[in-house]
Structure formats: structure tokens, C-alpha cells
Design a protein around this motif. Structure first.
Motif, PDB file in Angstrom:
ATOM      1  N   LEU A 192       8.682  11.329  -0.366  1.00  8.09           N
ATOM      2  CA  LEU A 192       7.666   9.907  -0.095  1.00  8.09           C
ATOM      3  C   LEU A 192       8.358   9.169   0.906  1.00  8.09           C
ATOM      4  CD1 LEU A 192       5.921   9.055  -3.352  1.00  8.09           C
ATOM      5  CD2 LEU A 192       4.948   9.805  -1.439  1.00  8.09           C
ATOM      6  N   ARG A 193       7.819   8.793   1.928  1.00  9.60           N
ATOM      7  CA  ARG A 193       8.169   7.835   3.027  1.00  9.60           C
ATOM      8  C   ARG A 193       7.214   6.941   3.196  1.00  9.60           C
ATOM      9  NH1 ARG A 193      10.743  12.799   4.856  1.00  9.60           N
ATOM     10  NH2 ARG A 193      12.937  12.481   5.448  1.00  9.60           N
ATOM     11  N   LEU A 194       7.801   5.601   3.616  1.00 14.81           N
ATOM     12  CA  LEU A 194       6.907   4.505   3.811  1.00 14.81           C
ATOM     13  C   LEU A 194       5.916   4.956   4.443  1.00 14.81           C
ATOM     14  CD1 LEU A 194      10.037   1.977   4.730  1.00 14.81           C
ATOM     15  CD2 LEU A 194       8.453   1.896   2.706  1.00 14.81           C
ATOM     16  N   GLY A 195       4.632   4.503   4.336  1.00 14.08           N
ATOM     17  CA  GLY A 195       3.367   4.998   4.896  1.00 14.08           C
ATOM     18  C   GLY A 195       2.234   5.177   4.027  1.00 14.08           C
TER      19      GLY A 195
ATOM     20  N   LEU B 281       0.839  -1.294   0.032  1.00 12.53           N
ATOM     21  CA  LEU B 281       0.112  -0.125  -0.129  1.00 12.53           C
ATOM     22  C   LEU B 281       0.966   1.232   0.075  1.00 12.53           C
ATOM     23  CD1 LEU B 281      -3.096  -1.004   2.546  1.00 12.53           C
ATOM     24  CD2 LEU B 281      -3.119  -0.691  -0.008  1.00 12.53           C
ATOM     25  N   THR B 282       2.021   1.112   0.422  1.00 16.70           N
ATOM     26  CA  THR B 282       2.772   2.244   0.390  1.00 16.70           C
ATOM     27  C   THR B 282       3.191   2.702  -0.938  1.00 16.70           C
ATOM     28  OG1 THR B 282       4.984   3.213   1.338  1.00 16.70           O
ATOM     29  CG2 THR B 282       5.196   1.077   0.150  1.00 16.70           C
ATOM     30  N   TYR B 283       2.922   2.047  -2.070  1.00  7.32           N
ATOM     31  CA  TYR B 283       2.803   2.613  -3.480  1.00  7.32           C
ATOM     32  C   TYR B 283       1.894   3.631  -3.766  1.00  7.32           C
ATOM     33  CZ  TYR B 283       5.817  -1.265  -3.995  1.00  7.32           C
ATOM     34  OH  TYR B 283       6.867  -2.586  -3.811  1.00  7.32           O
TER      35      TYR B 283
ATOM     36  N   HIS C  72      -0.666   8.071   4.283  1.00  7.92           N
ATOM     37  CA  HIS C  72      -0.794   9.537   4.254  1.00  7.92           C
ATOM     38  C   HIS C  72       0.366   9.959   4.682  1.00  7.92           C
ATOM     39  CE1 HIS C  72      -5.697   9.348   4.393  1.00  7.92           C
ATOM     40  NE2 HIS C  72      -4.900   9.355   3.200  1.00  7.92           N
ATOM     41  N   GLY C  73       0.837  10.204   5.932  1.00  9.67           N
ATOM     42  CA  GLY C  73       2.136  10.690   6.616  1.00  9.67           C
ATOM     43  C   GLY C  73       2.774   9.419   6.523  1.00  9.67           C
ATOM     44  N   PRO C  74       4.128   9.512   7.028  1.00  9.29           N
ATOM     45  CA  PRO C  74       5.133   8.247   7.578  1.00  9.29           C
ATOM     46  C   PRO C  74       4.443   7.385   8.379  1.00  9.29           C
ATOM     47  CG  PRO C  74       6.252  10.516   7.411  1.00  9.29           C
ATOM     48  CD  PRO C  74       4.712  10.870   7.461  1.00  9.29           C
ATOM     49  N   TRP C  75       4.515   6.053   8.115  1.00  6.67           N
ATOM     50  CA  TRP C  75       4.326   4.974   9.041  1.00  6.67           C
ATOM     51  C   TRP C  75       4.951   3.736   8.458  1.00  6.67           C
ATOM     52  CZ3 TRP C  75       0.971   0.703   9.780  1.00  6.67           C
ATOM     53  CH2 TRP C  75       0.499   0.220  11.087  1.00  6.67           C
ATOM     54  N   PRO C  76       6.105   3.405   8.952  1.00  2.00           N
ATOM     55  CA  PRO C  76       7.029   2.231   8.625  1.00  2.00           C
ATOM     56  C   PRO C  76       6.424   0.910   8.648  1.00  2.00           C
ATOM     57  CG  PRO C  76       8.372   3.990   9.652  1.00  2.00           C
ATOM     58  CD  PRO C  76       6.890   4.481   9.800  1.00  2.00           C
ATOM     59  N   PRO C  77       5.514   0.843   9.697  1.00  2.00           N
ATOM     60  CA  PRO C  77       4.874  -0.739   9.952  1.00  2.00           C
ATOM     61  C   PRO C  77       4.109  -1.014   8.585  1.00  2.00           C
ATOM     62  CG  PRO C  77       4.593   0.405  12.064  1.00  2.00           C
ATOM     63  CD  PRO C  77       5.346   1.505  10.917  1.00  2.00           C
TER      64      PRO C  77
END
Length: 660
Positions: free
Chosen positions: A321-324, A272-274, A326-331
Motif C-alpha cells: 500500500l503506497r501513499l495515494g 485519505l490515504t488510510y 487508488h494507485g500511488p499519488w504522494p500529494p
């Protein structure tokens, strides 16, 4: 986007306000943001964030290849005009990365599997920008690039969307005078053919793996391949291209119904991070002239997606663009996800290849299906009932066919695939206790220890559209309790495995109208099995919240509700449930600090051979509607005939058969 965004154009873009200028501004800002992370010789873009299981070297190659996608689309759409010198920087990286003596040499695709993925992005961009990059490279660099790409020939590829990575690379080598294999391409096309399913859908493998890869991979590459490479009539017979075009048209007809009015795609499936890569198949149809959607609808859908993520903060203040989500959320990541992974979202900006005068940029935006009226349709391949309401813009899917498994499988449920419902505004908890003990949008049997059962491996009984905008679906299977503690396989989004204890046969049916579901359940014990299970529990939609909901002492034992500022999830018992509650978890999803789920349950013991029913609703909280009534009578051979009736007179009947 830049500090001063382009002005909105509400006459040409009445729904989003965005024009091509917004797309180019966002692309330019995003490409400028990654420059500080480019290695000295340019072969790696080493972005900040947690490393993937492949390590930082692989992640840096991924950062190079995926940002190259965006740069290539940007330059191609301007006919080679490149005032920012984007292609020069990628040319430097190509020279260093393919030089085995360089300190920035790339791992080869025959050594590192992830390099097989990134090689395809590199080869595709070399083809698309060929007059302005490949044709201007030094001969020695071209030889090294061809040698590095040629390492894919004859290599094993998993029989999923990955086969297109080899097709793209070898097709480029074929036209560039490198080593390639017709047998490889023939075998890979055969795999793709085996993934085709009814209605223009494709499964990402032989399991029931339906997700965004259907669009951003399995529909992206085939027609883009015939557009970018000289293969039609040789490697690709014209009738095969026609078949792909027909598949894409049918798929897009479903895909635009899976968008919320706010531009959000469905939150379901892995990777989903795409994010806005989900727009890729829309652009493929426009670019290749094979889509069935009006140009104004294509732009409305694609711009809606991109603006949704932009406005929700998916681009960090520094432009990355970071993992997440909307905002960053690495999990949110899978084991293969690294800091460069989110830039596969560049596929959703494929439309930048279309020049400013193309109809998709000049036409007036047209409304999404959910903006024209209520949507009700079945999608046969994934077993989905799709419902969207124009009143609140939500699109929901009730799932009776997808679990990233096969019938009879004994794995645990994947939150990303096996839940009974997905929407454009909610996401199942992806960390925390309910990933192992399903709660949201689930029907589970609780064992003596209170553990929830898993349903993956079920069989789809039906998905039907009835008069009056009614959708009916049903599935059935033996549930089980799975101990996944010893499963050390990398997380690719599917269900975990382990020792299991088999449970009863559970039949679940859904009668859906205007987003309002009546969920029916029947539990049957195997012959001679002791009914030692504690209770049956039915979970509702998960609601993202900034704080846990307040406790409500003395709450109704036949209803449960969670109301947030923009969403409400409510359950009401219609038959057989006598307990209710709400479970809240912190930090288990990317949408808010908390996720809360209402639930209903039975008393001990589990009622066997009976039909239970509940009203399940996700809405914006705009008042209550009258509940339908449920009537149950005995049917032949131990089954039940169930009738659901709405106050306005619309009725739907179905049979829940007894075990055979």
C-alpha cells in the motif's frame, strides 16, 4: 491479493462475491510484501516512498506498528494459530526497538510525538495477542517494553483523537504491571466527552472537524477499549459504555448511507490515504455486539470497501500500500504522512479478529441503503445533506456545517473540508491554483485582481428534511481574500492562514432532491463598503478525466457541463448568471490525470441584495431531467421568500433573511 484469488461465492456474497478467505488472502499477501523492508533486527519496517516531516526513523517505527495491527488481527482471529511466524518477527522487533543500546532503538514517546501514536498500536496488539506474544517474551524484554511505553505517562497530548492513544497504552500498562496514571485516563476521557455531538457524531477537536476520524478513531477506540481491556466497572462505568454503544449505533446508521454502491467511501477530510480504514467502526459494532447493523450488511459494506480499493489498484503489483487513494499519488498526504502511514488502513481489517464461524462471515450479504432505494437524510452535527440515488449508486453530501474551523474564523478554505459538496466519486483538486482560489463546489466573490474569496468561519442557518425527499440547508458568513504565502505551519489538512481582506456577507442555500441541487446565493455588502468586486462565481462538481475536455466554441452562456466516461457534472443558470465555462487542471488529484470543473458567473459588478440560482448536478450521464423552477418574492425586513418547484408538483420554500 495472491495471484490465484479464492473463488467468489455469489450465493453468500451476492453483492461483492468476497468471503473471509479473500480477506485472509489479502492480509497474508500484504504482510508478506512488507518483509523485504524489515530491518535486520526487525524493529523497523522502512517502506519505499517520500519521508514524512518526522523523518525516516519515525517512518520506520510507523511501518512496524501499523503492519503489527494487521498481523495481530490475523493471528487473534485464528485463536493464536500462526503458521507464518508473524508474531515471532514482531517479538524480535520489540526486543530490538526497546533496547536503548540497540542500533535499532526506537525514539521514545516523550521525545518524538509520532511515537505516541505508534505506541498505541503496539500496546493494543500486545493486549489482543497477549497469550501468544507478551506472555512468552523474556522478562527483560517485557521490562524494556513497559519502560518504553511508560514514557507516555504525564505527557501532553493534543485534545483530539490522540487522547485515545494514551488511554490504550496506559490501560495495557495497568494490566501488565507497569506505570500508569488514573488521572491521565480520567482527563483523556473528559476530552473525549467534550467531542461528542448530536446524532452519535464526534468532532476531532473543538473546531467543526468532521471527517473519517469520527469512525476510524473516535468510535473505534472506546468500545474496543472496553472489549480488549478489563476496564468496565472500574475506569469505565457501564452507563458510559452504553452511551458509547448508542452513539456508535446512530453513527453507523448514517455511515452506511455515505457509501457508494461501488464500495467507495466519501472522499472528504484529511488522511485519505488510510483508505478502507473507514470500515473500522462497522467491525467494532460487530466485534463488541454494540452495532445496530445486520451481520450481512456489515460484511457487504466492509467487503465492498476493501474490494473497491483492491480492484482499483490500491495495492501495488508488489503487494504494498503506497501513499495515494487508488494507485500511488504522494500529494494526497499531509505533513505527518510517511511510507508506513497507509497501513493504518489495517484498522479496516479489524474484522479478521472474528472467527470464521461468526455470523458476520456466515450471513448472506444484505444491500446497502443506496442499493435499496434513494437516500435522503440530514446529518445535523456536520451540517450535511446526504443524497444517494439507487439508479447510479452515487452518494453525495452538500455541506453547510463543516470547515475544520469555528464560526468567525478568518483562515482560507481547506479543499478537504470547506467545499459545498463531496461525493463517493469526486475529490476537489488538492494541488494547483484552485487550492488557494476555490473553484469546485464553491460560491466565491472575485476581487478586482480576479482572486476568489474563502468562506471558512461561516454560520449554519439550517439543515432540514422536507416532504417529498427534499433536503434544505443554508449557511452564511463574511467571505475574505487570504494571503497564505507566509504560512509555514505543517499541513494537517485544515485551512491555511495569513493576512486577509474582509469581503461581503454571502448566504448560500441548497434545495436538494435525488442528488439534484438548486443552489441559491445572496450577496450583501457591509454598510458603507464600496462594491468594488468583479463578479460572483459558482463552481460545480469536479470530474476526473484522462485528458482535458475539448473546447466548445460558442457554448451556452447559461450552462456548463463536463462529461467523462463514468461521470457528468452540469450547471444550469436558473436566475442571475450570464457567463459559463469549464476550467481544467492537470495532475491535481489522485483519481485521474486531469480534473475539470464547470462554472457559472455574473457580469460585473456583483449583484447585491438579489437572489441568484443555479441547478447543480453530478450523475452518471444517463440523460437529462426537467429543471425545477425558482420563484422569488420579497419577504419581511428585506429578505426573500424562495420557492423551488419540480415538474411533478413537489415544492419547497425557504426564506433567505436579510442581514440583521
Amino acid at each position: 491479493m495472491t495471484a490465484v484469488p479464492p473463488p467468489e461465492d455469489r450465493s453468500r456474497s451476492p453483492f461483492t462475491g468476497w468471503t473471509r478467505a479473500h480477506w485472509t488472502a489479502l492480509a497474508d499477501h500484504g504482510l508478506a510484501a512488507v518483509e523485504p523492508y524489515r530491518s535486520p533486527k526487525g524493529a523497523y519496517v522502512d517502506l519505499p516512498g517520500p519521508a514524512s516531516r518526522n523523518g525516516r526513523v519515525s517512518d520506520g517505527l510507523e511501518g512496524f506498528a501499523r503492519t503489527f495491527l494487521l498481523a495481530g488481527f490475523r493471528v487473534a482471529g485464528e485463536g493464536g494459530d500462526d503458521p507464518a511466524g508473524l508474531l515471532e518477527r514482531y517479538a524480535q522487533g520489540l526486543a530490538a526497538g526497546t533496547d536503548p543500546h540497540s542500533p535499532e532503538a526506537w525514539p521514545r514517546p516523550d521525545v518524538l510525538d509520532q511515537a505516541k501514536v505508534e505506541a498505541a498500536s503496539i500496546a493494543l496488539m500486545l493486549q489482543i495477542t497477549r497469550p501468544w506474544l507478551w506472555d512468552r517474551l523474556d522478562d527483560r524484554v517485557r521490562e524494556r517494553v513497559a519502560d518504553w511505553l511508560g514514557a507516555v505517562v504525564g505527557q501532553p497530548y493534543p485534545p483530539i483523537n490522540w487522547v485515545w492513544f494514551r488511554i490504550v497504552v496506559e490501560s495495557f500498562l495497568r494490566e501488565a504491571g507497569g506505570t500508569w496514571s488514573a488521572a491521565d485516563i480520567e482527563a483523556d476521557l473528559a476530552v473525549h466527552a467534550s467531542l461528542r455531538r448530536p446524532g452519535g457524531w464526534l468532532s476531532d477537536g473543538q473546531e467543526r472537524a468532521y471527517d473519517h476520524y469520527t469512525g476510524w478513531a473516535l468510535h473505534l477506540y472506546p468500545l474496543l477499549w472496553t472489549h480488549a481491556f478489563d476496564v468496565t466497572g472500574t475506569l469505565c462505568p457501564p452507563q458510559l459504555r452504553d452511551r458509547w454503544a448508542g452513539d456508535l449505533a446512530r453513527y453507523l446508521d448514517d455511515a452506511v448511507c455515505l457509501l457508494g454502491a461501488d464500495g467507495s467511501p466519501l472522499l472528504q477530510g484529511r488522511s485519505l490515504t488510510y483508505r478502507f480504514a473507514a470500515a473500522a467502526p462497522l467491525w467494532v459494532g460487530a466485534l463488541t455486539g454494540t452495532g445496530n447493523l445486520a451481520p450481512g450488511l456489515v460484511r457487504r459494506a466492509a467487503s465492498g470497501m476493501l474490494r473497491h480499493f483492491h480492484d482499483a489498484g490500491s495495492f501495488a503489483p508488489d503487494g504494498l500500500l503506497r501513499l495515494g487513494w487508488h494507485g500511488p499519488w504522494p500529494p494526497i498526504r499531509q505533513a505527518y504522512s510517511g511510507p508506513g502511514s497507509p497501513y493504518w488502513a489495517a484498522k479496516g481489517m479489524l474484522g479478521l479478529m472474528l472467527p470464521a464461524g461468526h455470523p458476520v462471515w456466515t450471513a448472506t450479504e444484505e444491500p446497502l441503503p443506496v442499493e435499496q432505494g434513494d437516500v435522503a437524510r440530514t446529518v445535523t452535527a456536520p451540517g450535511w445533506l446526504v443524497s444517494a440515488r439507487s439508479s447510479d449508486g452515487l452518494a453525495v453530501v452538500v455541506n453547510h456545517g463543516t470547515d475544520h474551523a469555528n464560526p468567525g474564523a478568518t483562515c482560507a478554505d481547506s479543499p478537504l473540508y470547506a467545499r459545498l459538496g463531496y461525493s463517493t466519486a469526486t475529490l476537489p483538486p488538492l494541488t494547483g491554483p484552485t487550492t488557494a482560489d476555490p473553484l469546485d463546489n464553491s460560491v466565491v466573490v472575485l476581487d478586482a485582481a480576479g482572486r476568489a474569496s474563502h468562506r471558512s468561519g461561516f454560520s449554519t442557518l439550517l439543515t432540514e428534511q422536507r416532504p417529498g425527499g427534499v433536503l434544505v440547508g443554508a449557511s452564511r458568513g463574511r467571505v475574505r481574500w487570504v494571503d497564505t504565502a507566509g504560512d509555514t505551519t505543517p499541513d494537517h489538512g485544515s485551512g491555511r492562514t495569513g493576512g486577509y481582506v474582509q469581503g461581503p456577507l454571502v448566504t448560500v442555500a441548497s434545495v436538494l432532491r435525488a442528488g439534484h441541487e438548486v443552489r441559491l446565493v445572496r450577496v450583501d455588502a457591509p454598510e458603507g463598503a464600496p462594491p468594488s468586486w468583479r463578479a460572483l462565481r459558482l463552481g460545480g462538481w469536479p470530474v476526473p478525466l484522462a485528458a482535458p475536455p475539448a473546447q466548445q466554441p460558442g457554448q451556452d452562456r447559461t450552462a456548463a457541463e463536463v462529461a467523462g466516461p463514468r461521470l457528468r457534472s452540469r450547471l444550469r443558470a436558473l436566475r442571475g448568471f450570464s457567463r459559463a465555462g469549464v476550467t481544467s487542471e492537470p495532475a491535481t488529484g489522485p483519481l485521474a490525470a486531469w480534473t475539470a470543473v464547470p462554472w457559472l458567473a455574473t457580469e460585473d459588478p456583483v449583484p447585491l441584495g438579489e437572489v441568484l440560482a443555479a441547478s447543480v448536478v453530478l450523475d452518471r450521464g444517463a440523460g437529462d431531467t426537467a429543471e425545477p423552477t425558482v420563484t422569488v418574492r420579497d419577504a419581511d425586513e428585506g429578505g426573500h421568500r424562495v420557492t423551488v418547484a419540480w415538474p411533478d408538483g413537489v415544492r419547497a420554500a425557504l426564506t433567505l433573511p436579510a442581514p440583521s
